[in-house]
Scaffold this motif. Structure first.
Motif, mmCIF file in Angstrom:
data_model
loop_
_atom_site.group_PDB
_atom_site.id
_atom_site.type_symbol
_atom_site.label_atom_id
_atom_site.label_comp_id
_atom_site.label_asym_id
_atom_site.label_seq_id
_atom_site.Cartn_x
_atom_site.Cartn_y
_atom_site.Cartn_z
ATOM 1 N N HIS A 157 -13.568 33.319 82.591
ATOM 2 C CA HIS A 157 -13.113 32.758 83.873
ATOM 3 C C HIS A 157 -12.549 33.855 84.785
ATOM 4 N N PHE A 204 -11.523 33.026 88.360
ATOM 5 C CA PHE A 204 -10.252 32.314 88.502
ATOM 6 C C PHE A 204 -9.083 33.302 88.506
ATOM 7 N N TYR A 224 -10.831 24.971 87.360
ATOM 8 C CA TYR A 224 -10.700 26.354 87.819
ATOM 9 C C TYR A 224 -11.126 26.513 89.281
ATOM 10 N N ARG A 269 -8.645 27.783 92.810
ATOM 11 C CA ARG A 269 -9.159 28.952 93.557
ATOM 12 C C ARG A 269 -9.240 28.651 95.044
#
Length: 298
Positions: A110, A113, A206, A210
């Motif tokens: 991720h 993120f 996620y 953001r």
């Protein structure tokens, strides 16, 4: 009559609005309070009228003492427009940063993120630093003077900035806005190309944070950080070339090129005894120009 006049002219430093709003005392605890105040101040009323008046007067008394009617606001806007051309540009190191994180985008990490927090924390640090510079300017005056006659004057200095270079702040803002724009654009590009439910998009848990962080950065940077930057970075030791109007800048550049060509031509065609006065004059002009250019750097 004279005594009454002096009463109106001489005032306690801490009675000035600029000092009252920014002075946090002395000592280690006051330093911590100053940084905390700077952190929270960037979210509300980051620049007050008393801040602007005090910093404007400090700039004029340092760089334009012979011209007290200098249009500081016009100069500040012109300087911001020049810097904004750099902010919207794309540099090689920004693209290198993007490529590195593209290569690190491994399933399960991720990366996109976690990378969104970099401009977020950096923006908070920049806003806090700019607010703290105003506090430092107020502290300097309050520590040196108990009472002051006339208007309160701060003393601009590069010492208050990171690495004694105001341009470092512009570099950070450039990076923040580029990275944030890349984050938001990347999300919407994947959405359009592959759909919201694609595996490339990632989990909703996620994606939403953001987008919220990206929106927060844009609002805070526009509302607080950029106005702070436009004002506070004028508090460096040197002024910027924007202090001159465009036609004056063109004349200075043209004169510099002419002096350089004349010096080169004189050195190549005449001997040293014949060109002593001309070469000396051109060299003197070159020295003056280098001093002006050095003064223009922030």
């Amino acid at each position: 009559m004279i005594l009454s006049f002096l009463k109106h002219k001489v005032t306690r430093v801490k009675d000035h609005d600029f000092i009252k709003d920014r002075f946090v005392g002395m000592g280690k605890c006051s330093a911590i309070r100053g940084w905390l105040r700077s952190f929270f101040k960037q979210f509300y009323g980051s620049v007050t009228k008393s801040d602007y008046v005090a910093l404007r007067l400090g700039f004029i008394m340092t760089h334009c003492k012979a011209n007290p009617k200098f249009n500081f606001h016009k100069y500040m806007i012109r300087a911001l427009e020049d810097d904004f051309k750099k902010v919207v540009g794309i540099s090689w190191y920004l693209w290198l940063f993007v490529v590195v994180f593209l290569l690190m985008n491994v399933n399960g990490l991720h990366v996109y993120f976690w990378i969104s927090f970099i401009p977020f924390f950096l923006l908070l640090a920049v806003g806090t630093k700019l607010e703290h510079i105003i506090i430092q300017l107020a502290q300097e005056v309050a520590e040196k003077h108990v009472a002051i006659e006339g208007e309160l004057v701060v003393h601009p200095s590069d010492d208050h900035f990171w690495f004694r270079r105001p341009k470092v702040v512009l570099f950070f803002i450039h990076f923040i806005l580029f990275q944030n724009a890349f984050e938001i654009a990347f999300v919407f590009w994947i959405w359009v190309q592959y759909g919201f439910d694609s595996c490339i998009m990632g989990k909703v848990a996620y994606i939403i944070p953001r987008l919220i962080i990206g929106l927060f950065i844009q609002v805070l940077c526009s509302y607080s950080t950029l106005p702070l930057y436009a004002l506070v970075t004028q508090m460096g030791t040197h002024f910027k070339k924007s202090i001159f109007d465009e036609h004056i800048q063109a004349k200075v550049v043209g004169w510099a090129l002419h002096a350089k060509k004349k010096t080169a031509h004189s050195g190549g065609t005449n001997d040293s005894s014949q060109d002593g006065p001309a070469t000396s004059t051109s060299a003197f002009k070159g020295i003056q120009l280098s001093q002006i250019n050095q003064n223009q750097q922030s």
